[in-house]
Design a protein around this motif. Structure first.
Motif, PDB file in Angstrom:
ATOM      1  N   VAL A  38      -7.134   5.079  -4.895  1.00 36.76           N
ATOM      2  CA  VAL A  38      -6.330   4.475  -3.824  1.00 36.76           C
ATOM      3  C   VAL A  38      -6.365   2.968  -4.006  1.00 36.76           C
ATOM      4  CG1 VAL A  38      -6.090   4.178  -1.338  1.00 36.76           C
ATOM      5  CG2 VAL A  38      -6.878   6.355  -2.249  1.00 36.76           C
ATOM      6  N   GLU A  39      -5.206   2.339  -3.951  1.00 37.77           N
ATOM      7  CA  GLU A  39      -5.116   0.893  -4.066  1.00 37.77           C
ATOM      8  C   GLU A  39      -4.578   0.342  -2.756  1.00 37.77           C
ATOM      9  OE1 GLU A  39      -3.675  -2.387  -7.335  1.00 37.77           O
ATOM     10  OE2 GLU A  39      -3.097  -0.307  -7.577  1.00 37.77           O
ATOM     11  N   ILE A  40      -5.374  -0.487  -2.090  1.00 35.43           N
ATOM     12  CA  ILE A  40      -5.007  -1.051  -0.792  1.00 35.43           C
ATOM     13  C   ILE A  40      -4.543  -2.492  -1.012  1.00 35.43           C
ATOM     14  CG2 ILE A  40      -5.830  -1.643   1.501  1.00 35.43           C
ATOM     15  CD1 ILE A  40      -7.973   0.576   1.075  1.00 35.43           C
ATOM     16  N   VAL A  41      -3.302  -2.776  -0.650  1.00 35.65           N
ATOM     17  CA  VAL A  41      -2.745  -4.123  -0.804  1.00 35.65           C
ATOM     18  C   VAL A  41      -3.338  -5.008   0.283  1.00 35.65           C
ATOM     19  CG1 VAL A  41      -0.639  -5.508  -0.773  1.00 35.65           C
ATOM     20  CG2 VAL A  41      -0.635  -3.250  -1.835  1.00 35.65           C
ATOM     21  N   THR A  42      -3.955  -6.125  -0.125  1.00 42.04           N
ATOM     22  CA  THR A  42      -4.592  -7.020   0.836  1.00 42.04           C
ATOM     23  C   THR A  42      -3.714  -8.208   1.211  1.00 42.04           C
ATOM     24  OG1 THR A  42      -5.720  -8.182  -0.964  1.00 42.04           O
ATOM     25  CG2 THR A  42      -6.918  -6.392   0.129  1.00 42.04           C
TER      26      THR A  42
END
Length: 116
Positions: A14-18
């Motif tokens: 999972v890649e969470i855009v910050t």
């Protein structure tokens, strides 16, 4: 409990855009990281120099900040079209299994009963 393992099954990345990247953020980030490197180099140069001078220390910090700024802006310009955001990556498991060596089940249950 050195004889136990926790195994994750069904792994998903999972890649969470910050935040969105911009020229200003890239410049500020490069200057700050370069300044930290300059502080380190300034302290190192001050230790090997016979006398401490603020001019040498300030020059090291300034050169580090300028070099960091330059390198970060080049890196941002190269990767700008393909990756215009910053993110945090995680690996998440669908479920977990606890695996014990034979004969350790009673000890593990006792430990869990004492620490709910």
């Amino acid at each position: 409990m050195a004889k136990l393992a926790i195994v994750g099954n069904g792994l998903t990345s999972v890649e969470i855009v910050t935040r969105k990247r911009s020229w200003n953020r890239a410049a500020l980030s490069g200057m700050l990281s370069g300044a930290w490197f300059g502080i380190f180099m300034g302290l190192l140069l001050s230790l090997i120099s016979p006398t401490f001078t603020w001019q040498l220390f300030a020059a090291a910090v300034f050169i580090g900040a300028a070099l960091g700024l330059f390198l970060q802006l080049i890196g941002y310009a190269v990767s700008r079209r393909s990756r215009d955001f910053e993110s945090i990556s995680q690996v998440i498991a669908a479920n977990y299994q606890i695996v014990l060596e034979p004969g350790q089940l009673a000890r593990a249950q006792d430990a869990l009963a004492r620490h709910p």
